[in-house]
Scaffold this active site. Structure first.
Site, short mmCIF file in Angstrom:
data_model
loop_
_atom_site.label_atom_id
_atom_site.label_comp_id
_atom_site.label_asym_id
_atom_site.label_seq_id
_atom_site.Cartn_x
_atom_site.Cartn_y
_atom_site.Cartn_z
N ASP A 236 21.22 8.75 -65.35
CA ASP A 236 19.81 8.73 -65.71
C ASP A 236 19.05 9.20 -64.47
O ASP A 236 19.57 9.13 -63.35
CB ASP A 236 19.35 7.34 -66.18
CG ASP A 236 18.03 7.45 -66.96
OD1 ASP A 236 17.39 8.53 -66.91
OD2 ASP A 236 17.64 6.47 -67.63
N TRP A 237 17.83 9.66 -64.70
CA TRP A 237 17.09 10.33 -63.62
C TRP A 237 16.83 9.35 -62.47
O TRP A 237 16.04 8.42 -62.60
CB TRP A 237 15.80 10.91 -64.18
CG TRP A 237 15.94 12.35 -64.60
CD1 TRP A 237 15.11 13.38 -64.22
CD2 TRP A 237 16.94 12.96 -65.43
NE1 TRP A 237 15.56 14.57 -64.76
CE2 TRP A 237 16.67 14.35 -65.50
CE3 TRP A 237 18.07 12.49 -66.09
CZ2 TRP A 237 17.45 15.24 -66.21
CZ3 TRP A 237 18.86 13.37 -66.81
CH2 TRP A 237 18.55 14.73 -66.85
#
Ligand code: BGC
Length: 757
Positions: A236-237
């Site tokens: 995930d970012w």
């Protein structure tokens, strides 16, 4: 050599042309949304973009929420699509996303999101499918298949147990193995094995103390080794804080770029021997292979569907997903003769999507104020805004009451505001805003008939006003065309067929995670274990406002002739005939739930294991057939650390909702093991009594041995019972010690061996 082997080999060939630094550079993004590419060496850069229900910011390298992000079509969110209970439709929406992605130059769409709805307060519940892993998994698999068939990759997220937004970066979901396997991972397992997504996104949070982005058990042991996932695991970012640890655990691609910091750490680790070149090669090859499959290739034909067709599809998905919760005295559909008060700001500015990274910048959207013109003449309609924000506005309220009192029916457009439903934070209450509660109360007091039309991506408390309104239509967050779809249903052009994918509880205090949410000191304990959603309400026999699977139609269905066939103890085919006994054509969602009639471990009263949506013309019958496989009868055995089926009968409940079972049928299955009980010397005697030989020896021993007193007096029935219970509860080993030789070591080994078979 399979196709997979060939493409992996091709990737390794391309990899061979890279220096070690170039390989390492591949493992981190080139920017916020792009991967690194070496076009001169045949390795294209890819564009990743949100997702999940429309193409978002990544398409133009924009930041989330940037107003000048390119426009795209906003389809119904997963919380809405799941209410369609329609895999074909989910696949079609997936394919439409691919068409949109290709138009925007996006290679991988960051979706579907499929975390389980543990608590109705979850801020991103609108982005997720259901409280049930089976429904989530099957629909997500369909979306994935649709998108990937359109030449665009998907990214199943957020793996795993990202069930709350509160402290999402730091919280550890503390979960037992059964809940992990049966509830929280099951949907992902179905999506990964059935949908075969190109990528999976590792979540921010930790699971049992280990951050998902460094969790080799989840990312490698379960995802790859058990489920056979062969694609790219992307973080995930910003979820990676130690790229070396993440690489070793199974993350291939860190997103977005860490500006060379991760690469420097990997180079150091390579020098120190902490990672090997083969670790780097493995991840880099997967990324190259992904890019060969999906990075925009000039020879791909542009998508076949026009924007107008896709907008129409957004409306069809919404039509099929809207749930008619209540319809007293057939209030809906409305005739086109009377007058209607359209009340509530959402009639003009519908809420059709949630906040955060999934936000889509739409070019246009339908509104009820405009759409109603398709059904009524201008003089038949009046509009009042009703509320402005969350605080009660007396002037707007008075105006709404005046408008409602002059109309035959009031359509009240209410729901949650943007500020209450978004990525990044959870809700604090299930309640509608004060301004809307006041509006509903005052309008229904003057209106001959009141229809509440709900815009919200997660459950709201309907209790305060439920009984006083005539009909409730739940639009969820139905995408940019939802207002058109809603009026198609209100005026009867479309017969509603959506079913809830989440229980509507009576109170927040009744919800399964109420006592253990949101956690503290970086931990949230999933103490309710497998008792999530309807599994919990059913076991507790709690009344609910609307059960899982509920939804009304303008027609009625009868269930006839249920039957089930078991094939070689492996699969079960359930068939039922459904008759449309009303006067309108309509779709029924046939739901199949499984119960283990007698189980050693606690198991839910019913678990969804099959469904099918069937269109039935008025007066006609349709027979539907639903296949279940062996796993559908299993539970996760924490002792054996695997799925286990216990021999015996299982009831298949077939119904219109989880609490409206119309038919049932039993099947007999042979289990995987003689008994699921733990059988060893410490096991209580009662576990061995099913062995006839042993039972006789025990009975003889009890009869011959004075366990109470000196044996001179006969035992009273009560004493007899106590003695029997005491012996039955005793470990086998203890019985042997007391038996003065009546049971030898050998006897005990034999009975253990017999029962363990
Ligand atoms: C979200 C993801 C999203 C990513 C990129 C993260 O904050 O959790 O769902 O895909 O940002 O926007």
């Amino acid at each position: 050599m399979t196709q997979n082997d060939r493409s992996r080999a091709a990737a390794f060939q391309l990899l061979a042309g890279l220096t070690i630094d170039e390989k390492i550079a591949l493992l981190s993004g080139a920017s916020s949304w792009q991967t690194v590419g070496y076009p001169d060496r045949g390795i294209r850069s890819m564009t990743l973009s949100d997702g999940p229900h429309g193409i978002g910011a990544g398409a133009a390298g924009e930041l989330i929420g940037t107003p000048n992000a390119p426009t795209a079509i906003c389809f119904p969110t997963a919380s809405t699509l799941s209410c369609s209970w329609d895999r074909v439709l989910a696949r079609t929406q997936g394919a439409a996303l691919a068409a949109e992605a290709r138009r925007a130059g996006v290679d991988v769409v960051l979706g579907p999101g499929m975390n389980l709805k543990r608590t109705p307060l979850g801020g991103r519940n609108f982005e997720y499918f259901s409280e049930d892993p089976y429904l989530s998994g099957r629909l997500a698999a369909a979306v994935i298949a649709g998108t990937e068939s359109g030449g665009v990759g998907t990214c199943v997220k957020h793996f795993a147990l990202n069930n709350q937004e509160h402290d999402r970066f730091t919280i550890s979901a503390e979960v037992d193995e059964r809940a992990l396997r049966e509830i929280y991972l099951r949907g992902f397992e179905i999506a990964v094995t059935e949908g075969r997504p190109a990528t999976v996104m590792a979540a921010y949070n930790a699971v049992n103390g280990v951050p998902c982005a460094e969790n080799s058990r989840l990312l490698t042991g379960i995802l790859r080794d058990e489920w056979g996932f062969d694609g790219v695991v992307v973080s995930d970012w910003g979820a990676v804080s130690d790229q070396v640890a993440s690489l070793k655990a199974g993350i291939d691609l860190e997103m977005p770029t860490s500006q060379g910091m991760g690469a420097a750490a990997i180079r150091d680790a390579l020098k120190s021997g902490d990672v090997g070149e083969e670790d780097i090669d493995r991840a880099a090859a997967r990324i190259i292979e992904l890019s060969s499959r999906f990075a925009r290739q000039e020879h791909l034909e542009p998508a076949a569907s026009s924007t107008a067709e896709l907008v129409e599809l957004a409306r069809i998905v919404a039509q099929q997903s809207i749930v008619l919760l209540r319809n007293e005295r057939n209030t809906l559909p409305l005739a086109r003769t009377g007058t209607v008060a359209l009340i509530g700001e959402f009639a003009e500015k519908p809420r059709f999507q949630g906040g955060g990274s999934s936000n889509v910048n739409v070019a246009s959207f339908a509104t009820a104020r405009t759409e109603i013109g398709r059904f009524l003449a201008p003089h038949q309609v009046r509009y009042a805004r009703g509320y402005d924000g969350e605080q009660v506005d007396q002037a707007l309220l008075h105006e709404a009451v005046a408008v409602a009192s002059e109309a035959d029916v009031a359509l009240l457009f209410v729901g949650l505001t943007e500020m209450t439903e978004s990525e990044g934070f959870d809700r604090e209450t299930l309640s509608l805003p004060e301004s809307q509660l006041a509006l509903i109360e005052q309008v229904r007091a003057v209106s001959p008939r009141t229809v509440v039309i709900l815009h919200k991506g997660s459950v709201v408390d309907v209790t305060p006003w439920h009984d006083t309104v005539d009909a409730i239509l739940d639009l969820n967050l139905g995408g940019q065309q939802v207002a058109a779809a809603a009026l198609d249903i209100v005026f009867g052009d479309v017969n509603p067929s959506g079913r809830t994918s989440e229980t509507v509880p009576l109170r927040l205090e009744d919800t399964p995670a109420y006592l253990d949410y949101p956690g503290a000191q970086r931990q949230v304990h999933y103490r309710e274990s497998i008792w999530v959603g309807y599994r919990y309400y059913d076991r507790r026999k709690l009344p609910v406002a609307y059960p899982f699977g509920h939804g009304l139609s303008y027609t009625e269905f009868d269930y006839l002739d249920p039957r089930a066939r078991v094939h070689d103890d492996e699969t079960v085919t359930v068939e039922v005939t459904v008759r449309n006994v009303g006067v309108r054509d309509g779709s029924e969602v046939v739901q199949v739930y499984v119960r283990d009639d007698l189980s050693t471990v606690p198991r839910p009263d019913r678990e969804l294991r099959g469904f099918s949506k069937i269109w039935i013309p008025a007066g006609e019958t349709v027979t539907t057939s639903i296949d279940l496989d062996r796993r559908d009868f299993a539970f996760w055995d924490e002792y054996r650390d695997r799925w286990v089926i216990e021999s015996g009968t299982f009831t298949l409940e077939i119904g219109h909702s989880s609490r409206d079972i119309r038919a049932h049928v039993g099947v007999e299955l042979t289990g995987d093991t003689g008994t699921v009980e733990i059988i060893d010397r410490r096991s209580p005697v009662r576990h061995f009594l099913s062995d006839p030989e042993f039972a006789v020896t025990v009975a003889q021993f009890v009869a011959a041995t004075p366990l109470l007193g000196d044996g001179s007096d006969a035992l009273s029935p009560l004493q007899q019972q106590i003695v029997t219970e005491v012996i039955n509860g005793m470990p086998l080993e203890t019985l042997r010690l007391l038996s003065r030789g009546a049971f030898s070591d050998e006897d005990i080994d034999k009975v253990i061996a017999r029962l363990s078979r």
